[in-house]
Design a protein around this motif. Structure first.
Motif, PDB file in Angstrom:
ATOM      1  N   LYS A  46       0.851  -1.191   0.000  1.00  0.00           N
ATOM      2  CA  LYS A  46       0.000   0.000   0.000  1.00  0.00           C
ATOM      3  C   LYS A  46       0.881   1.233   0.000  1.00  0.00           C
ATOM      4  O   LYS A  46       2.015   1.201   0.453  1.00  0.00           O
ATOM      5  CB  LYS A  46      -0.915   0.001   1.226  1.00  0.00           C
ATOM      6  CG  LYS A  46      -1.868  -1.168   1.246  1.00  0.00           C
ATOM      7  CD  LYS A  46      -2.676  -1.189   2.498  1.00  0.00           C
ATOM      8  CE  LYS A  46      -3.543  -2.447   2.500  1.00  0.00           C
ATOM      9  NZ  LYS A  46      -3.973  -2.789   3.832  1.00  0.00           N
ATOM     10  N   GLN A  47       0.349   2.308  -0.504  1.00  0.00           N
ATOM     11  CA  GLN A  47       1.105   3.554  -0.526  1.00  0.00           C
ATOM     12  C   GLN A  47       1.074   4.200   0.853  1.00  0.00           C
ATOM     13  O   GLN A  47       0.012   4.364   1.449  1.00  0.00           O
ATOM     14  CB  GLN A  47       0.512   4.518  -1.542  1.00  0.00           C
ATOM     15  CG  GLN A  47       1.291   5.812  -1.650  1.00  0.00           C
ATOM     16  CD  GLN A  47       0.756   6.721  -2.732  1.00  0.00           C
ATOM     17  OE1 GLN A  47       0.014   6.300  -3.595  1.00  0.00           O
ATOM     18  NE2 GLN A  47       1.135   7.970  -2.669  1.00  0.00           N
ATOM     19  N   VAL A  48       2.244   4.523   1.357  1.00  0.00           N
ATOM     20  CA  VAL A  48       2.353   5.253   2.616  1.00  0.00           C
ATOM     21  C   VAL A  48       3.239   6.470   2.387  1.00  0.00           C
ATOM     22  O   VAL A  48       4.062   6.498   1.482  1.00  0.00           O
ATOM     23  CB  VAL A  48       2.933   4.380   3.761  1.00  0.00           C
ATOM     24  CG1 VAL A  48       1.990   3.282   4.144  1.00  0.00           C
ATOM     25  CG2 VAL A  48       4.294   3.838   3.403  1.00  0.00           C
ATOM     26  N   ASN A  49       3.034   7.456   3.207  1.00  0.00           N
ATOM     27  CA  ASN A  49       3.817   8.688   3.115  1.00  0.00           C
ATOM     28  C   ASN A  49       4.451   8.965   4.464  1.00  0.00           C
ATOM     29  O   ASN A  49       3.845   8.704   5.499  1.00  0.00           O
ATOM     30  CB  ASN A  49       2.920   9.874   2.752  1.00  0.00           C
ATOM     31  CG  ASN A  49       2.219   9.661   1.440  1.00  0.00           C
ATOM     32  OD1 ASN A  49       2.830   9.300   0.453  1.00  0.00           O
ATOM     33  ND2 ASN A  49       0.905   9.861   1.431  1.00  0.00           N
ATOM     34  N   PHE A  66       2.080   7.926   7.343  1.00  0.00           N
ATOM     35  CA  PHE A  66       0.659   8.173   7.120  1.00  0.00           C
ATOM     36  C   PHE A  66       0.192   7.357   5.929  1.00  0.00           C
ATOM     37  O   PHE A  66       0.931   7.134   4.977  1.00  0.00           O
ATOM     38  CB  PHE A  66       0.401   9.662   6.838  1.00  0.00           C
ATOM     39  CG  PHE A  66       0.538  10.520   8.053  1.00  0.00           C
ATOM     40  CD1 PHE A  66      -0.575  10.852   8.802  1.00  0.00           C
ATOM     41  CD2 PHE A  66       1.774  10.966   8.457  1.00  0.00           C
ATOM     42  CE1 PHE A  66      -0.444  11.641   9.932  1.00  0.00           C
ATOM     43  CE2 PHE A  66       1.920  11.751   9.586  1.00  0.00           C
ATOM     44  CZ  PHE A  66       0.803  12.083  10.324  1.00  0.00           C
ATOM     45  N   GLN A  67      -1.059   6.929   6.014  1.00  0.00           N
ATOM     46  CA  GLN A  67      -1.708   6.233   4.917  1.00  0.00           C
ATOM     47  C   GLN A  67      -3.117   6.807   4.817  1.00  0.00           C
ATOM     48  O   GLN A  67      -3.898   6.714   5.771  1.00  0.00           O
ATOM     49  CB  GLN A  67      -1.753   4.733   5.213  1.00  0.00           C
ATOM     50  CG  GLN A  67      -2.372   3.912   4.118  1.00  0.00           C
ATOM     51  CD  GLN A  67      -2.422   2.463   4.540  1.00  0.00           C
ATOM     52  OE1 GLN A  67      -3.119   2.123   5.477  1.00  0.00           O
ATOM     53  NE2 GLN A  67      -1.656   1.641   3.863  1.00  0.00           N
ATOM     54  N   ASN A  68      -3.413   7.423   3.687  1.00  0.00           N
ATOM     55  CA  ASN A  68      -4.718   8.071   3.513  1.00  0.00           C
ATOM     56  C   ASN A  68      -5.044   9.010   4.673  1.00  0.00           C
ATOM     57  O   ASN A  68      -6.129   8.969   5.236  1.00  0.00           O
ATOM     58  CB  ASN A  68      -5.830   7.039   3.343  1.00  0.00           C
ATOM     59  CG  ASN A  68      -5.640   6.203   2.109  1.00  0.00           C
ATOM     60  OD1 ASN A  68      -5.144   6.679   1.095  1.00  0.00           O
ATOM     61  ND2 ASN A  68      -6.002   4.944   2.195  1.00  0.00           N
ATOM     62  N   HIS A  69      -4.098   9.823   5.067  1.00  0.00           N
ATOM     63  CA  HIS A  69      -4.237  10.818   6.132  1.00  0.00           C
ATOM     64  C   HIS A  69      -4.412  10.203   7.517  1.00  0.00           C
ATOM     65  O   HIS A  69      -4.758  10.910   8.460  1.00  0.00           O
ATOM     66  CB  HIS A  69      -5.382  11.794   5.838  1.00  0.00           C
ATOM     67  CG  HIS A  69      -5.240  12.471   4.524  1.00  0.00           C
ATOM     68  ND1 HIS A  69      -4.297  13.445   4.284  1.00  0.00           N
ATOM     69  CD2 HIS A  69      -5.894  12.302   3.345  1.00  0.00           C
ATOM     70  CE1 HIS A  69      -4.391  13.846   3.022  1.00  0.00           C
ATOM     71  NE2 HIS A  69      -5.349  13.173   2.439  1.00  0.00           N
ATOM     72  N   LEU A  70      -4.218   8.906   7.664  1.00  0.00           N
ATOM     73  CA  LEU A  70      -4.272   8.255   8.968  1.00  0.00           C
ATOM     74  C   LEU A  70      -2.853   8.050   9.482  1.00  0.00           C
ATOM     75  O   LEU A  70      -1.991   7.567   8.758  1.00  0.00           O
ATOM     76  CB  LEU A  70      -4.985   6.906   8.873  1.00  0.00           C
ATOM     77  CG  LEU A  70      -6.441   6.938   8.429  1.00  0.00           C
ATOM     78  CD1 LEU A  70      -6.956   5.522   8.217  1.00  0.00           C
ATOM     79  CD2 LEU A  70      -7.294   7.674   9.445  1.00  0.00           C
ATOM     80  N   ASN A  71      -2.623   8.413  10.733  1.00  0.00           N
ATOM     81  CA  ASN A  71      -1.307   8.274  11.335  1.00  0.00           C
ATOM     82  C   ASN A  71      -1.096   6.815  11.744  1.00  0.00           C
ATOM     83  O   ASN A  71      -1.823   6.284  12.579  1.00  0.00           O
ATOM     84  CB  ASN A  71      -1.201   9.199  12.546  1.00  0.00           C
ATOM     85  CG  ASN A  71       0.173   9.190  13.163  1.00  0.00           C
ATOM     86  OD1 ASN A  71       0.659   8.161  13.604  1.00  0.00           O
ATOM     87  ND2 ASN A  71       0.797  10.356  13.203  1.00  0.00           N
TER      88      ASN A  71
END
Length: 85
Positions: A46-49, A66-71
């Motif tokens: 999955k894409q994470v930032n 973060f993943q989809n703005h979730l920490n």
């Protein structure tokens, strides 16, 4: 614009939380394995930032994920796999 980059694997230290350790005086390999599996299931393929990279108390570099703005750290703590430091 999004740029497609090749996938790669990198080891990181998660900032602001402690998770069970595999090797230390207070090691708990069973809990560490459970926490690792939980994290892998959360982010694998999955894409994470990462939002920032900071030095933590032992001067090691750590990041917030973060993943989809979730920490990711908050999710780990909420599910009992880590503690805020």
């Amino acid at each position: 614009n999004l740029i497609n980059l090749p996938l790669f694997f990198v080891k990181i230290r998660l900032a602001f939380i402690n998770t069970p350790e595999f090797k230390s005086k207070k090691a708990n390999p069973l809990k560490a394995k459970e926490a690792k599996i939980f994290l892998n299931n959360l982010i694998k393929n999955k894409q994470v930032n990462n939002i920032r990279i900071a030095k933590e108390m032992y001067e090691r570099k750590a990041t917030e994920l973060f993943q989809n703005h979730l920490n990711i750290q908050e999710i780990i703590v909420e599910n009992g796999y880590g503690k805020i430091i």
